[in-house]
Scaffold this motif. Structure first.
Motif, PDB file in Angstrom:
ATOM      1  N   ARG A  98     -19.177 -25.427  -5.609  1.00 49.48           N
ATOM      2  CA  ARG A  98     -20.488 -25.889  -5.136  1.00 49.48           C
ATOM      3  C   ARG A  98     -20.822 -25.299  -3.776  1.00 49.48           C
ATOM      4  NH1 ARG A  98     -20.898 -31.418  -4.287  1.00 49.48           N
ATOM      5  NH2 ARG A  98     -18.676 -31.785  -4.459  1.00 49.48           N
ATOM      6  N   LEU A  99     -19.828 -25.224  -2.905  1.00 49.55           N
ATOM      7  CA  LEU A  99     -20.032 -24.652  -1.578  1.00 49.55           C
ATOM      8  C   LEU A  99     -20.442 -23.189  -1.670  1.00 49.55           C
ATOM      9  CD1 LEU A  99     -19.888 -24.828   1.525  1.00 49.55           C
ATOM     10  CD2 LEU A  99     -17.431 -24.349   1.328  1.00 49.55           C
ATOM     11  N   GLU A 100     -19.776 -22.446  -2.528  1.00 51.72           N
ATOM     12  CA  GLU A 100     -20.102 -21.023  -2.675  1.00 51.72           C
ATOM     13  C   GLU A 100     -21.531 -20.832  -3.185  1.00 51.72           C
ATOM     14  OE1 GLU A 100     -18.532 -18.509  -1.390  1.00 51.72           O
ATOM     15  OE2 GLU A 100     -16.860 -19.779  -0.762  1.00 51.72           O
ATOM     16  N   GLN A 101     -21.982 -21.709  -4.076  1.00 57.86           N
ATOM     17  CA  GLN A 101     -23.372 -21.642  -4.539  1.00 57.86           C
ATOM     18  C   GLN A 101     -24.331 -21.880  -3.379  1.00 57.86           C
ATOM     19  OE1 GLN A 101     -23.726 -24.493  -7.704  1.00 57.86           O
ATOM     20  NE2 GLN A 101     -22.801 -23.130  -9.212  1.00 57.86           N
ATOM     21  N   GLN A 102     -23.998 -22.870  -2.570  1.00 55.68           N
ATOM     22  CA  GLN A 102     -24.839 -23.182  -1.419  1.00 55.68           C
ATOM     23  C   GLN A 102     -24.857 -22.013  -0.435  1.00 55.68           C
ATOM     24  OE1 GLN A 102     -23.431 -26.399   0.991  1.00 55.68           O
ATOM     25  NE2 GLN A 102     -25.300 -26.510   2.202  1.00 55.68           N
ATOM     26  N   LEU A 103     -23.709 -21.461  -0.148  1.00 57.61           N
ATOM     27  CA  LEU A 103     -23.644 -20.355   0.808  1.00 57.61           C
ATOM     28  C   LEU A 103     -24.340 -19.105   0.273  1.00 57.61           C
ATOM     29  CD1 LEU A 103     -20.003 -20.810   2.145  1.00 57.61           C
ATOM     30  CD2 LEU A 103     -22.150 -21.382   3.320  1.00 57.61           C
ATOM     31  N   ALA A 104     -24.283 -18.891  -1.019  1.00 55.25           N
ATOM     32  CA  ALA A 104     -24.963 -17.731  -1.609  1.00 55.25           C
ATOM     33  C   ALA A 104     -26.479 -17.826  -1.409  1.00 55.25           C
ATOM     34  CB  ALA A 104     -24.622 -17.625  -3.090  1.00 55.25           C
ATOM     35  N   ARG A 105     -27.012 -19.036  -1.382  1.00 55.17           N
ATOM     36  CA  ARG A 105     -28.460 -19.234  -1.180  1.00 55.17           C
ATOM     37  C   ARG A 105     -28.841 -19.235   0.295  1.00 55.17           C
ATOM     38  NH1 ARG A 105     -27.306 -23.259  -5.120  1.00 55.17           N
ATOM     39  NH2 ARG A 105     -27.385 -24.847  -3.493  1.00 55.17           N
ATOM     40  N   SER A 106     -27.857 -19.308   1.171  1.00 54.76           N
ATOM     41  CA  SER A 106     -28.102 -19.417   2.603  1.00 54.76           C
ATOM     42  C   SER A 106     -28.512 -18.071   3.199  1.00 54.76           C
ATOM     43  CB  SER A 106     -26.823 -19.906   3.295  1.00 54.76           C
ATOM     44  OG  SER A 106     -26.967 -19.846   4.694  1.00 54.76           O
ATOM     45  N   ASP A 107     -29.330 -18.138   4.236  1.00 51.02           N
ATOM     46  CA  ASP A 107     -29.714 -16.917   4.939  1.00 51.02           C
ATOM     47  C   ASP A 107     -28.873 -16.705   6.202  1.00 51.02           C
ATOM     48  OD1 ASP A 107     -30.730 -18.922   6.535  1.00 51.02           O
ATOM     49  OD2 ASP A 107     -32.795 -18.177   6.540  1.00 51.02           O
ATOM     50  N   SER A 114     -25.706 -15.513   8.554  1.00 52.67           N
ATOM     51  CA  SER A 114     -24.935 -14.270   8.604  1.00 52.67           C
ATOM     52  C   SER A 114     -23.605 -14.488   7.881  1.00 52.67           C
ATOM     53  CB  SER A 114     -24.665 -13.878  10.060  1.00 52.67           C
ATOM     54  OG  SER A 114     -23.744 -14.785  10.650  1.00 52.67           O
ATOM     55  N   GLU A 115     -22.967 -13.398   7.508  1.00 53.84           N
ATOM     56  CA  GLU A 115     -21.667 -13.507   6.833  1.00 53.84           C
ATOM     57  C   GLU A 115     -20.641 -14.186   7.744  1.00 53.84           C
ATOM     58  OE1 GLU A 115     -20.867 -13.106   3.627  1.00 53.84           O
ATOM     59  OE2 GLU A 115     -23.019 -12.744   3.401  1.00 53.84           O
ATOM     60  N   GLU A 116     -20.735 -13.917   9.021  1.00 56.83           N
ATOM     61  CA  GLU A 116     -19.818 -14.557   9.969  1.00 56.83           C
ATOM     62  C   GLU A 116     -20.008 -16.076   9.960  1.00 56.83           C
ATOM     63  OE1 GLU A 116     -18.798 -14.634  14.761  1.00 56.83           O
ATOM     64  OE2 GLU A 116     -20.242 -13.180  14.003  1.00 56.83           O
ATOM     65  N   LYS A 117     -21.265 -16.532   9.991  1.00 57.55           N
ATOM     66  CA  LYS A 117     -21.551 -17.971   9.968  1.00 57.55           C
ATOM     67  C   LYS A 117     -21.147 -18.592   8.633  1.00 57.55           C
ATOM     68  CE  LYS A 117     -23.218 -18.552  14.053  1.00 57.55           C
ATOM     69  NZ  LYS A 117     -22.457 -19.303  15.034  1.00 57.55           N
ATOM     70  N   THR A 128     -18.681 -17.577   6.754  1.00 55.11           N
ATOM     71  CA  THR A 128     -17.218 -17.661   6.782  1.00 55.11           C
ATOM     72  C   THR A 128     -16.773 -18.866   7.597  1.00 55.11           C
ATOM     73  OG1 THR A 128     -16.966 -15.288   6.470  1.00 55.11           O
ATOM     74  CG2 THR A 128     -15.110 -16.457   7.483  1.00 55.11           C
ATOM     75  N   GLU A 129     -17.396 -19.070   8.755  1.00 54.08           N
ATOM     76  CA  GLU A 129     -17.064 -20.230   9.586  1.00 54.08           C
ATOM     77  C   GLU A 129     -17.333 -21.531   8.838  1.00 54.08           C
ATOM     78  OE1 GLU A 129     -19.333 -19.884  13.191  1.00 54.08           O
ATOM     79  OE2 GLU A 129     -18.283 -18.055  13.803  1.00 54.08           O
ATOM     80  N   GLU A 130     -18.488 -21.615   8.194  1.00 55.38           N
ATOM     81  CA  GLU A 130     -18.853 -22.816   7.444  1.00 55.38           C
ATOM     82  C   GLU A 130     -17.890 -23.049   6.281  1.00 55.38           C
ATOM     83  OE1 GLU A 130     -21.214 -26.229   6.406  1.00 55.38           O
ATOM     84  OE2 GLU A 130     -20.863 -25.100   8.242  1.00 55.38           O
ATOM     85  N   ARG A 131     -17.560 -21.992   5.570  1.00 56.66           N
ATOM     86  CA  ARG A 131     -16.620 -22.076   4.446  1.00 56.66           C
ATOM     87  C   ARG A 131     -15.277 -22.635   4.922  1.00 56.66           C
ATOM     88  NH1 ARG A 131     -17.069 -17.198   3.199  1.00 56.66           N
ATOM     89  NH2 ARG A 131     -18.627 -17.452   1.562  1.00 56.66           N
ATOM     90  N   GLN A 132     -14.766 -22.090   5.995  1.00 58.08           N
ATOM     91  CA  GLN A 132     -13.471 -22.542   6.508  1.00 58.08           C
ATOM     92  C   GLN A 132     -13.528 -24.005   6.948  1.00 58.08           C
ATOM     93  OE1 GLN A 132     -12.798 -19.568   9.518  1.00 58.08           O
ATOM     94  NE2 GLN A 132     -11.851 -18.139   8.081  1.00 58.08           N
ATOM     95  N   ARG A 133     -14.573 -24.361   7.646  1.00 58.13           N
ATOM     96  CA  ARG A 133     -14.725 -25.735   8.127  1.00 58.13           C
ATOM     97  C   ARG A 133     -14.834 -26.707   6.957  1.00 58.13           C
ATOM     98  NH1 ARG A 133     -18.506 -29.355   9.004  1.00 58.13           N
ATOM     99  NH2 ARG A 133     -20.245 -28.071   8.349  1.00 58.13           N
ATOM    100  N   GLN A 134     -15.673 -26.365   6.001  1.00 56.04           N
ATOM    101  CA  GLN A 134     -15.894 -27.258   4.854  1.00 56.04           C
ATOM    102  C   GLN A 134     -14.632 -27.410   3.999  1.00 56.04           C
ATOM    103  OE1 GLN A 134     -18.406 -29.168   3.948  1.00 56.04           O
ATOM    104  NE2 GLN A 134     -20.046 -28.489   5.296  1.00 56.04           N
ATOM    105  N   ILE A 135     -13.924 -26.333   3.777  1.00 58.82           N
ATOM    106  CA  ILE A 135     -12.719 -26.416   2.944  1.00 58.82           C
ATOM    107  C   ILE A 135     -11.633 -27.218   3.661  1.00 58.82           C
ATOM    108  CG2 ILE A 135     -10.869 -25.088   1.833  1.00 58.82           C
ATOM    109  CD1 ILE A 135     -13.606 -25.170   0.321  1.00 58.82           C
ATOM    110  N   ARG A 136     -11.485 -27.034   4.957  1.00 60.75           N
ATOM    111  CA  ARG A 136     -10.531 -27.875   5.703  1.00 60.75           C
ATOM    112  C   ARG A 136     -10.889 -29.348   5.524  1.00 60.75           C
ATOM    113  NH1 ARG A 136     -11.044 -24.066   9.944  1.00 60.75           N
ATOM    114  NH2 ARG A 136     -12.560 -25.437  10.918  1.00 60.75           N
TER     115      ARG A 136
END
Length: 165
Positions: free
Chosen positions: A76-85, A87-90, A92-100
């Motif tokens: 679900r997170l990856e779907q959300q991030l794919a729709r996000s505008d 940056s790739e850096e942001k 990645t940060e969000e992905r790491q934070r959310q998965i933790r």
């Protein structure tokens, strides 16, 4: 029976397309409003949670492992991030934070610490989440409930911040 199957299919589609963390009111309504009427009844919510639990329990053994829980959330997170505008850096940060945070959530939800989230443990979490959003306690979460809940949560955060000073 046809209606229940259709409702379950619709709810599964909703669950699959949900934003990663439906804890704020607008996301809560978007994720669980199967009837698309701008509100979530307790019955809609419970049906959506059941579908999500069953979809997360990928091996159908009646409980959700940490790996299953994280995998469902990650999708679900990856779907959300794919729709996000962002940056790739942001992203990645969000992905790491959310998965933790997902690992932390699993540990909290697994009340008996047996590394198995049961339907009952999952349901208890849902009961708390629904109650948090249902500001007027009428078993229906509306935009007005979401607004009131957000204001209450903001006031609590501000009070906690002020107390920490």
């Amino acid at each position: 029976m046809k209606i229940q199957i259709s409702l379950a299919a619709a709810l599964l589609a909703i669950a699959g397309n949900a934003a990663a963390a439906p804890h704020e009111g607008s996301a809560f309504i978007r994720d669980y409003d199967a009837e698309k009427d701008g509100q979530v009844t307790r019955a809609e919510f419970d049906a959506g949670r059941l579908v999500r639990f069953q979809a997360t329990d990928t091996n159908s053994d009646g409980w959700v492992s940490e790996a299953e829980y994280v995998a469902e959330y990650r999708a679900r997170l990856e779907q959300q991030l794919a729709r996000s505008d962002r940056s790739e850096e942001k992203k990645t940060e969000e992905r790491q934070r959310q998965i933790r945070q997902t690992y932390v959530r699993f540990a909290v939800l697994d009340k008996d610490k047996d590394a198995k989230m049961t339907q009952a443990e999952y349901d208890a979490s849902g009961t708390r989440a629904f109650a948090e959003q249902d500001n007027d306690r009428d078993d229906i979460v509306t935009a007005a409930d979401a607004t009131a809940t957000a204001a209450r949560q903001l006031a609590a955060r501000q009070a906690a911040d002020k107390a920490d000073r």
